[in-house]
Design an enzyme around this catalytic site. Structure first.
Site, short mmCIF file in Angstrom:
data_model
loop_
_atom_site.label_atom_id
_atom_site.label_comp_id
_atom_site.label_asym_id
_atom_site.label_seq_id
_atom_site.Cartn_x
_atom_site.Cartn_y
_atom_site.Cartn_z
N ASP A 39 0.86 -1.17 0.00
CA ASP A 39 0.00 0.00 0.00
C ASP A 39 0.91 1.23 0.00
O ASP A 39 2.11 1.12 0.29
CB ASP A 39 -0.90 0.00 1.25
CG ASP A 39 -2.17 0.81 1.06
OD1 ASP A 39 -3.25 0.22 0.96
OD2 ASP A 39 -2.06 2.05 1.02
N LYS A 88 -11.81 1.66 -14.70
CA LYS A 88 -12.29 0.32 -14.41
C LYS A 88 -12.67 -0.43 -15.69
O LYS A 88 -12.50 -1.65 -15.79
CB LYS A 88 -13.49 0.38 -13.46
CG LYS A 88 -13.14 0.86 -12.05
CD LYS A 88 -12.14 -0.06 -11.36
CE LYS A 88 -11.96 0.30 -9.88
NZ LYS A 88 -11.01 -0.62 -9.20
N TYR A 113 -13.13 7.32 -13.03
CA TYR A 113 -13.18 6.00 -12.38
C TYR A 113 -13.79 4.95 -13.31
O TYR A 113 -13.27 3.84 -13.43
CB TYR A 113 -13.99 6.14 -11.10
CG TYR A 113 -13.96 4.93 -10.18
CD1 TYR A 113 -12.84 4.68 -9.39
CD2 TYR A 113 -15.06 4.09 -10.06
CE1 TYR A 113 -12.82 3.60 -8.52
CE2 TYR A 113 -15.05 3.01 -9.19
CZ TYR A 113 -13.93 2.77 -8.42
OH TYR A 113 -13.91 1.70 -7.57
N ASP A 170 4.51 2.72 -4.19
CA ASP A 170 3.64 3.54 -5.02
C ASP A 170 3.56 2.85 -6.37
O ASP A 170 4.54 2.84 -7.12
CB ASP A 170 4.24 4.94 -5.16
CG ASP A 170 3.40 5.86 -6.05
OD1 ASP A 170 2.51 5.36 -6.76
OD2 ASP A 170 3.65 7.07 -6.05
N ILE A 171 2.42 2.25 -6.67
CA ILE A 171 2.35 1.41 -7.87
C ILE A 171 2.31 2.19 -9.16
O ILE A 171 2.31 1.60 -10.25
CB ILE A 171 1.16 0.44 -7.80
CG1 ILE A 171 -0.17 1.20 -7.74
CG2 ILE A 171 1.30 -0.54 -6.66
CD1 ILE A 171 -1.35 0.32 -8.04
#
Length: 249
Positions: A38, A159, A155, A64-65
């Site tokens: 996370d 998605k 969003y 931090d992805i």
């Protein structure tokens, strides 16, 4: 039912709390060795401590992805600790809701980067290891929002993009005994949702529009992910499992 997850190594992004934490807990209870990750180090350590108290085998690595090097370091540390990586759950993400005319470029970029770019970077980092072991499971956490929600252009787009990523990778990597699927949750009772000022209003609306006449719980998603990660789902790939209580529109 034995899901065949004992000693499999799983990375769950965004697992400090909410759906990610529930999913990580479920996989660990099934015998997987889980890497919690996370961007919030304090919450990550709290969740790790809770898991260890329950006798679950987990480690916690902040990342931090949206940063390629940090994702690569996360995967490298996982392989060094556990010898490989078999399961990736791309769960990290959050909304920044505004109607499109009021949505800022920052609102758009941040949501797309975390949900879509972050998932791509994580997939890119783990796939060589899965290909080497000729076994892998990638589960992308999408949302019913991919149908389109007002005030969620960023969003919804992110998605929906995850579903395209899911299909593309399933076609590329099936020959390596790697499955890639998505889970699309409906309204879920998470800590983040409960903190919203309009929580009761949207909860009431969700129940009204859900055939099962209840809201979803984090464990509902966790169980779906565990199934898709298991040997029981070895011939399922490129699919989207809707966990919405029957709600689509």
């Amino acid at each position: 039912m034995d899901l065949g997850l004992k000693d499999k190594v799983a990375i769950v992004t965004g697992s400090g709390r909410g759906l990610g934490a529930a999913t990580a807990r479920c996989l660990a209870r099934e015998g997987a060795r889980v890497v919690l990750t996370d961007i919030e180090p304090n919450q990550l350590e709290i969740t790790k401590g809770q898991f260890l108290e329950q006798g679950l085998e987990v480690i916690a690595l902040r990342a931090d992805i949206t940063k390629k090097q940090e994702v690569d370091d996360l995967v490298a540390a996982t392989v060094e600790k556990f010898g490989g990586v078999h399961i990736l759950v791309n769960n990290a993400g959050f909304p920044r809701d505004r109607v499109a005319t009021k949505m800022t470029e920052e609102d758009w970029d941040l949501v797309i980067e975390v949900i879509l770019k972050g998932s791509f970077l994580a997939c890119k980092a783990v796939l060589p290891h899965m290909i080497e072991h000729k076994w892998g499971r990638i589960i992308n956490i999408s949302s019913r929002a991919y149908f389109g929600n007002p005030g969620q252009a960023n969003y919804s787009a992110a998605k929906a993009g995850l579903l395209g990523l899911t299909r593309a990778l399933s076609l590329e990597d099936g020959k390596h005994n790697i499955t890639v699927n998505a889970v699309a949750p409906g309204f879920m009772e998470t800590e983040a949702i409960k903190m919203l000022s309009y929580y009761e209003k949207i909860r009431e609306l969700a129940i009204k529009n859900t055939p099962m006449a209840r809201t979803g719980l984090p464990d509902d998603i966790a169980d779906a992910v565990a199934f898709l990660a298991s040997e029981r789902a070895s011939f399922i790939t490129g699919e989207t499992l809707h966990v919405t209580g029957g709600r689509y529109g």
